[in-house]
Design a protein around this motif. Structure first.
Motif, short mmCIF file in Angstrom:
data_model
loop_
_atom_site.label_atom_id
_atom_site.label_comp_id
_atom_site.label_asym_id
_atom_site.label_seq_id
_atom_site.Cartn_x
_atom_site.Cartn_y
_atom_site.Cartn_z
N UNK A 150 44.13 47.48 41.29
CA UNK A 150 45.46 46.92 41.52
C UNK A 150 46.30 47.80 42.40
N UNK A 151 46.16 49.10 42.24
CA UNK A 151 46.94 50.05 43.06
C UNK A 151 46.63 49.86 44.54
N UNK A 152 45.37 49.58 44.84
CA UNK A 152 44.97 49.40 46.24
C UNK A 152 45.10 47.96 46.73
N UNK A 153 45.75 47.12 45.92
CA UNK A 153 46.13 45.80 46.42
C UNK A 153 45.31 44.63 45.95
N UNK A 154 44.28 44.85 45.12
CA UNK A 154 43.49 43.72 44.62
C UNK A 154 44.30 42.97 43.56
N UNK A 155 44.54 41.70 43.78
CA UNK A 155 45.34 40.89 42.87
C UNK A 155 44.64 40.78 41.51
N UNK A 156 45.45 40.54 40.48
CA UNK A 156 44.91 40.50 39.13
C UNK A 156 44.03 39.29 38.88
N UNK A 157 44.31 38.20 39.59
CA UNK A 157 43.57 36.98 39.33
C UNK A 157 44.05 36.33 38.04
N UNK A 158 43.39 35.26 37.59
CA UNK A 158 43.85 34.54 36.41
C UNK A 158 43.80 35.40 35.14
N UNK A 159 44.72 35.09 34.24
CA UNK A 159 44.72 35.70 32.92
C UNK A 159 43.49 35.22 32.16
N UNK A 160 42.91 36.11 31.35
CA UNK A 160 41.66 35.79 30.68
C UNK A 160 41.64 36.44 29.29
N UNK A 161 41.33 35.67 28.27
CA UNK A 161 41.18 36.21 26.92
C UNK A 161 39.68 36.33 26.64
N UNK A 162 39.23 37.55 26.35
CA UNK A 162 37.81 37.81 26.13
C UNK A 162 37.48 37.75 24.64
N UNK A 163 36.33 37.21 24.28
CA UNK A 163 35.94 37.21 22.87
C UNK A 163 35.91 38.62 22.30
N UNK A 164 36.62 38.84 21.20
CA UNK A 164 36.71 40.11 20.48
C UNK A 164 37.49 41.19 21.22
N UNK A 165 37.48 41.19 22.55
CA UNK A 165 38.15 42.23 23.33
C UNK A 165 39.60 41.91 23.62
N UNK A 166 39.97 40.63 23.63
CA UNK A 166 41.36 40.26 23.77
C UNK A 166 41.83 40.06 25.20
N UNK A 167 43.14 40.29 25.47
CA UNK A 167 43.75 39.98 26.76
C UNK A 167 43.15 40.79 27.91
N UNK A 168 43.01 40.13 29.05
CA UNK A 168 42.52 40.78 30.25
C UNK A 168 42.92 39.90 31.44
N UNK A 169 42.42 40.24 32.61
CA UNK A 169 42.54 39.41 33.80
C UNK A 169 41.18 39.41 34.48
N UNK A 170 41.02 38.59 35.48
CA UNK A 170 39.74 38.53 36.19
C UNK A 170 39.41 39.89 36.80
N UNK A 171 40.40 40.53 37.41
CA UNK A 171 40.19 41.85 38.02
C UNK A 171 39.84 42.89 36.96
#
Length: 260
Positions: A150-171
């Motif tokens: 993200x610091x180098x400019x790669x967008x986060x992409x869609x929000x994603x909830x992972x099984x057992x791991x919880x909140x994340x994004x595609x990136x």
């Protein structure tokens, strides 16, 4: 073939696998976003229906297994021991933070965190005691490879909830392929049985620290999914911009705005 060459070959294969996964996930995300309604895209959550189902599954697993296990762990393990466990895993996390700060072209912060890790590893008995904190050494916010991208400019992409791991994004999910390789359990324990046991210990220790926050959240949240999603996305954005996120969504990447 020598052990060094074998290790280098394995590292190269992991890097290629991570790159291929990154390209595949980004392609999937772009194709999926193209067919989503404008309102869903504006929220950064085009897969909300699927995410809510995974969120409900995670909540059920937590209520039935993880939370009860954490309560038993809390009742059996003294607080000072739990603090030591947190310190050990935190010390490994500090080393990974130092590596990501270097990847973000922040050499001074990277060296400071690296030295902090060294002090705790040597004087703190492998990180069991946070000697560096008692010496007044600064601890920077945790950094991972998703933040580096993200610091180098790669967008986060869609929000994603992972099984057992919880909140994340595609990136961040893609970056997790590398983050897991350098997690506390993977670094400290090489045997699968030991590594899995350490991962469970880390999970329980973290869940105990979140017990009070979970109670408050259950009491105040009208829609727990939305509250957690918005809080997660806001926090990730803040971390990528080192605690000073711009108001504009179209603001330049952090590396472009550094030094302004």
């Amino acid at each position: 073939m020598s052990a060094g060459k074998i290790s280098a070959l394995q590292a190269s294969r992991r890097a290629r696998s991570a790159l291929m996964a990154l390209l595949a996930l980004l392609a999937l995300g772009l194709s999926g976003c193209a067919s989503m309604p404008e309102g869903a895209l504006a929220r950064g959550d085009p897969w909300e229906r699927m995410n809510r189902q995974v969120f409900s599954f995670n909540e059920a697993v937590d209520e039935a297994a993880i939370k009860p296990a954490a309560l038993v762990y809390q009742s059996l393990v003294p607080g000072v021991v739990r603090t030591g466990v947190s310190n050990v895993f935190g010390n490994v996390g500090d080393a990974w933070t130092s590596a990501n700060l270097l990847l973000q072209a922040k050499p001074k912060q990277s060296l400071d965190m690296g030295f902090r890790t060294l002090v705790n590893s040597v004087l703190g008995l492998g990180g069991l005691f946070d000697v560096a904190d008692e010496m007044g050494m600064e601890r920077f916010a945790s950094e991972d490879f998703g933040q580096t991208l993200g610091y180098w400019g790669l967008k986060s992409g869609p929000y994603l909830v992972l099984p057992l791991l919880g909140p994340s994004t595609l990136r961040d999910t893609t970056a997790m392929l590398l983050d897991v390789q350098d997690s506390g359990a993977s670094v400290l324990w090489k045997e699968p049985r030991d590594r899995n046991g350490a991962s469970v210990l880390q999970l329980l220790n973290t869940r105990v620290r979140l017990l009070n926050a979970g109670r408050v959240l259950d009491q105040i949240a009208l829609d727990k999914y939305v509250l957690l999603r918005d809080a997660f996305l806001a926090r990730r954005r803040s971390l990528i911009y080192d605690g000073e996120p711009p108001d504009e969504e179209s603001a330049p990447a952090p590396y472009k705005s550094r030094g302004r």
